[in-house]
Design a protein around this motif. Sequence first.
Motif, PDB file in Angstrom:
ATOM      1  N   LEU A 148     -35.161  20.587 -11.478  1.00 51.70           N
ATOM      2  CA  LEU A 148     -35.546  21.841 -12.118  1.00 51.70           C
ATOM      3  C   LEU A 148     -34.347  22.769 -12.301  1.00 51.70           C
ATOM      4  O   LEU A 148     -34.208  23.433 -13.327  1.00 51.70           O
ATOM      5  CB  LEU A 148     -36.621  22.556 -11.298  1.00 51.70           C
ATOM      6  N   ASP A 208     -32.104  21.512 -15.194  1.00 52.53           N
ATOM      7  CA  ASP A 208     -32.691  21.502 -16.534  1.00 52.53           C
ATOM      8  C   ASP A 208     -33.069  22.927 -16.945  1.00 52.53           C
ATOM      9  O   ASP A 208     -34.136  23.415 -16.582  1.00 52.53           O
ATOM     10  CB  ASP A 208     -33.930  20.607 -16.559  1.00 52.53           C
ATOM     11  N   SER A 247     -36.568  23.585 -18.799  1.00 52.56           N
ATOM     12  CA  SER A 247     -37.829  23.236 -18.157  1.00 52.56           C
ATOM     13  C   SER A 247     -38.759  24.446 -18.151  1.00 52.56           C
ATOM     14  O   SER A 247     -38.338  25.583 -17.955  1.00 52.56           O
ATOM     15  CB  SER A 247     -37.570  22.784 -16.723  1.00 52.56           C
ATOM     16  N   GLU A 275     -41.150  24.728 -15.981  1.00 56.54           N
ATOM     17  CA  GLU A 275     -41.551  24.906 -14.590  1.00 56.54           C
ATOM     18  C   GLU A 275     -40.441  25.635 -13.839  1.00 56.54           C
ATOM     19  O   GLU A 275     -39.266  25.339 -13.995  1.00 56.54           O
ATOM     20  CB  GLU A 275     -41.804  23.536 -13.954  1.00 56.54           C
TER      21      GLU A 275
END
Length: 57
Positions: free
Chosen positions: A17, A20, A23, A25
């Motif tokens: 996470l 990235d 993302s 999330e």
Amino acid sequence: MDAADTFDAELEHRLRLLEDPHSDEAVLAPLPARDLWLAVVGLVVLTAVMLWWGYPG
């Protein structure tokens, strides 16, 4: 799965996470505005009390 495997899996998930930026999330939920304002007010009050205590009139 034991505790070490669970920890390793969660760590890998959070690292992916972080790496990235696109993302959807989040690693952590955003800090609620109320908590932020309480922290700011608390720091201001604490600073004022410490100044009042350290430099009596």
